[in-house]
Design a protein around this motif. Sequence first.
Motif, PDB file in Angstrom:
ATOM      1  N   LYS A   1       3.941 -15.613  -0.231  1.00 19.03           N
ATOM      2  CA  LYS A   1       5.145 -15.563  -1.053  1.00 19.03           C
ATOM      3  C   LYS A   1       4.779 -14.860  -2.358  1.00 19.03           C
ATOM      4  O   LYS A   1       3.695 -15.107  -2.898  1.00 19.03           O
ATOM      5  CB  LYS A   1       5.518 -17.021  -1.327  1.00 19.03           C
ATOM      6  CG  LYS A   1       6.872 -17.230  -1.829  1.00 19.03           C
ATOM      7  CD  LYS A   1       7.173 -18.731  -1.836  1.00 19.03           C
ATOM      8  CE  LYS A   1       8.351 -18.899  -2.761  1.00 19.03           C
ATOM      9  NZ  LYS A   1       8.370 -20.024  -3.580  1.00 19.03           N
ATOM     10  N   LEU A   2       5.660 -14.002  -2.863  1.00 19.36           N
ATOM     11  CA  LEU A   2       5.402 -13.294  -4.125  1.00 19.36           C
ATOM     12  C   LEU A   2       6.364 -13.792  -5.195  1.00 19.36           C
ATOM     13  O   LEU A   2       7.561 -13.883  -4.961  1.00 19.36           O
ATOM     14  CB  LEU A   2       5.599 -11.788  -3.917  1.00 19.36           C
ATOM     15  CG  LEU A   2       5.500 -10.899  -5.153  1.00 19.36           C
ATOM     16  CD1 LEU A   2       4.082 -10.902  -5.735  1.00 19.36           C
ATOM     17  CD2 LEU A   2       5.920  -9.463  -4.833  1.00 19.36           C
TER      18      LEU A   2
ATOM     19  N   ALA B   1       0.474  -9.404  -1.343  1.00 14.62           N
ATOM     20  CA  ALA B   1       1.323 -10.368  -0.627  1.00 14.62           C
ATOM     21  C   ALA B   1       1.687  -9.834   0.766  1.00 14.62           C
ATOM     22  O   ALA B   1       1.718 -10.599   1.731  1.00 14.62           O
ATOM     23  CB  ALA B   1       2.579 -10.662  -1.438  1.00 14.62           C
ATOM     24  N   ALA B   2       1.915  -8.519   0.854  1.00 16.82           N
ATOM     25  CA  ALA B   2       2.309  -7.942   2.154  1.00 16.82           C
ATOM     26  C   ALA B   2       1.173  -8.023   3.169  1.00 16.82           C
ATOM     27  O   ALA B   2       1.410  -8.068   4.371  1.00 16.82           O
ATOM     28  CB  ALA B   2       2.746  -6.490   1.969  1.00 16.82           C
ATOM     29  N   ALA B   3      -0.072  -8.068   2.680  1.00 19.00           N
ATOM     30  CA  ALA B   3      -1.224  -8.065   3.592  1.00 19.00           C
ATOM     31  C   ALA B   3      -1.645  -9.470   4.032  1.00 19.00           C
ATOM     32  O   ALA B   3      -2.486  -9.611   4.927  1.00 19.00           O
ATOM     33  CB  ALA B   3      -2.407  -7.364   2.911  1.00 19.00           C
TER      34      ALA B   3
ATOM     35  N   LYS C   1       2.913  -3.764  -8.471  1.00 16.10           N
ATOM     36  CA  LYS C   1       2.754  -3.043  -7.190  1.00 16.10           C
ATOM     37  C   LYS C   1       1.531  -3.536  -6.415  1.00 16.10           C
ATOM     38  O   LYS C   1       1.534  -3.590  -5.184  1.00 16.10           O
ATOM     39  CB  LYS C   1       2.602  -1.539  -7.442  1.00 16.10           C
ATOM     40  CG  LYS C   1       3.893  -0.830  -7.757  1.00 16.10           C
ATOM     41  CD  LYS C   1       3.976   0.512  -7.012  1.00 16.10           C
ATOM     42  CE  LYS C   1       5.384   1.046  -6.868  1.00 16.10           C
ATOM     43  NZ  LYS C   1       6.418   0.075  -6.500  1.00 16.10           N
TER      44      LYS C   1
ATOM     45  N   THR D   1      -9.727  -6.499   0.885  1.00 18.90           N
ATOM     46  CA  THR D   1      -8.556  -6.164   1.710  1.00 18.90           C
ATOM     47  C   THR D   1      -8.748  -6.492   3.198  1.00 18.90           C
ATOM     48  O   THR D   1      -7.840  -7.079   3.812  1.00 18.90           O
ATOM     49  CB  THR D   1      -8.181  -4.674   1.531  1.00 18.90           C
ATOM     50  OG1 THR D   1      -8.200  -4.379   0.118  1.00 18.90           O
ATOM     51  CG2 THR D   1      -6.825  -4.357   2.102  1.00 18.90           C
TER      52      THR D   1
ATOM     53  N   SER E   1       0.278  -6.546  -6.549  1.00 16.86           N
ATOM     54  CA  SER E   1       0.585  -7.875  -6.002  1.00 16.86           C
ATOM     55  C   SER E   1       1.505  -7.763  -4.800  1.00 16.86           C
ATOM     56  O   SER E   1       1.411  -8.554  -3.858  1.00 16.86           O
ATOM     57  CB  SER E   1       1.218  -8.760  -7.072  1.00 16.86           C
ATOM     58  OG  SER E   1       0.228  -9.133  -7.989  1.00 16.86           O
ATOM     59  N   GLU E   2       2.409  -6.773  -4.844  1.00 21.74           N
ATOM     60  CA  GLU E   2       3.275  -6.561  -3.671  1.00 21.74           C
ATOM     61  C   GLU E   2       2.407  -6.225  -2.462  1.00 21.74           C
ATOM     62  O   GLU E   2       2.616  -6.754  -1.368  1.00 21.74           O
ATOM     63  CB  GLU E   2       4.258  -5.410  -3.927  1.00 21.74           C
ATOM     64  CG  GLU E   2       5.386  -5.796  -4.852  1.00 21.74           C
ATOM     65  CD  GLU E   2       6.161  -4.584  -5.377  1.00 21.74           C
ATOM     66  OE1 GLU E   2       6.103  -3.496  -4.764  1.00 21.74           O
ATOM     67  OE2 GLU E   2       6.815  -4.743  -6.426  1.00 21.74           O
ATOM     68  N   ALA E   3       1.420  -5.346  -2.658  1.00 20.48           N
ATOM     69  CA  ALA E   3       0.536  -4.957  -1.549  1.00 20.48           C
ATOM     70  C   ALA E   3      -0.291  -6.156  -1.077  1.00 20.48           C
ATOM     71  O   ALA E   3      -0.479  -6.358   0.135  1.00 20.48           O
ATOM     72  CB  ALA E   3      -0.382  -3.817  -1.986  1.00 20.48           C
TER      73      ALA E   3
END
Length: 257
Positions: A227-228, A220-222, A214, A190, A216-218
């Motif tokens: 792109k997700l 991609a957001a980091a 969820k 991370t 993968s969302e985290a």
Amino acid sequence: MNPTLHNVQLGDGPVLVLVHGFPFDHSMWQPQMEALAATHRVIVPDLPGFGDSPLVDGWTIDSAAAAINQLLDSLHVSEPVALGGLSMGGYIAMSFARQFPRRLASLILADTKSPADDAAARDARNAMIAKARGEGSAAIAQAMLPKLLGATAKAGHPELADRVRAMMVKQSAASIAAALEALRDRPDATPGLAAIAVPTLVIVGEEDEITPPKMSEALAAAIPGAKLEVIPKAGHLANLEQKQAFNAALIRFLGGG
Ligand code: MLT
């Protein structure tokens, strides 16, 4: 010094390296090799102890990333590459991004996550290591299969479960145990995510139970600008379960779309 990783190559053009998940080998990327070889030189290595690569005692996620770097040297690849990995392959791709950022043109992280194992996950790895050593790879395949495939594949594609089981059963128990140690001891990826400076695609099957959307969302957001893509009706092995949708996502991304 690691021995050179066994690898298979197809096609010509910009280099795309795809790193397999646990406990598989390069052959899990067959549908992507076929689809991407029209535009890319696709290189799919076998990780230490898997497929035709020799087992390396004490290999780690970081040393596997270094072995891929070494493989690119041995293949005289000098231009930055697109690097993709699924699950364990994604952990290795993130390590590669930390260690060899200048060698990367773009990154694809499929059905994976950045945090390290917590205490419960480490305990579960130790139980699996004991199972691998005591009962062999068929027992590992039996234990893993229910979570590897999503509900859609389980209901509609029994032949895929057979194929996935066969890929696991042919890996040696010693290689499976060594990989479980590497997974158990991997660093938390991370803190390095904000420094990733290449175009990144995060892909996940919507039915993935091992690394649910969820995560993968985290992820991609980091990663700046990542792109997700969520692949409908696919589980953890999204590239095999919905190969056309997965390939289309890769082609859109690698084509710059
Ligand atoms: C994988 O698919 O490579 C593994 O499930 C990764 C993991 O167990 O963390």
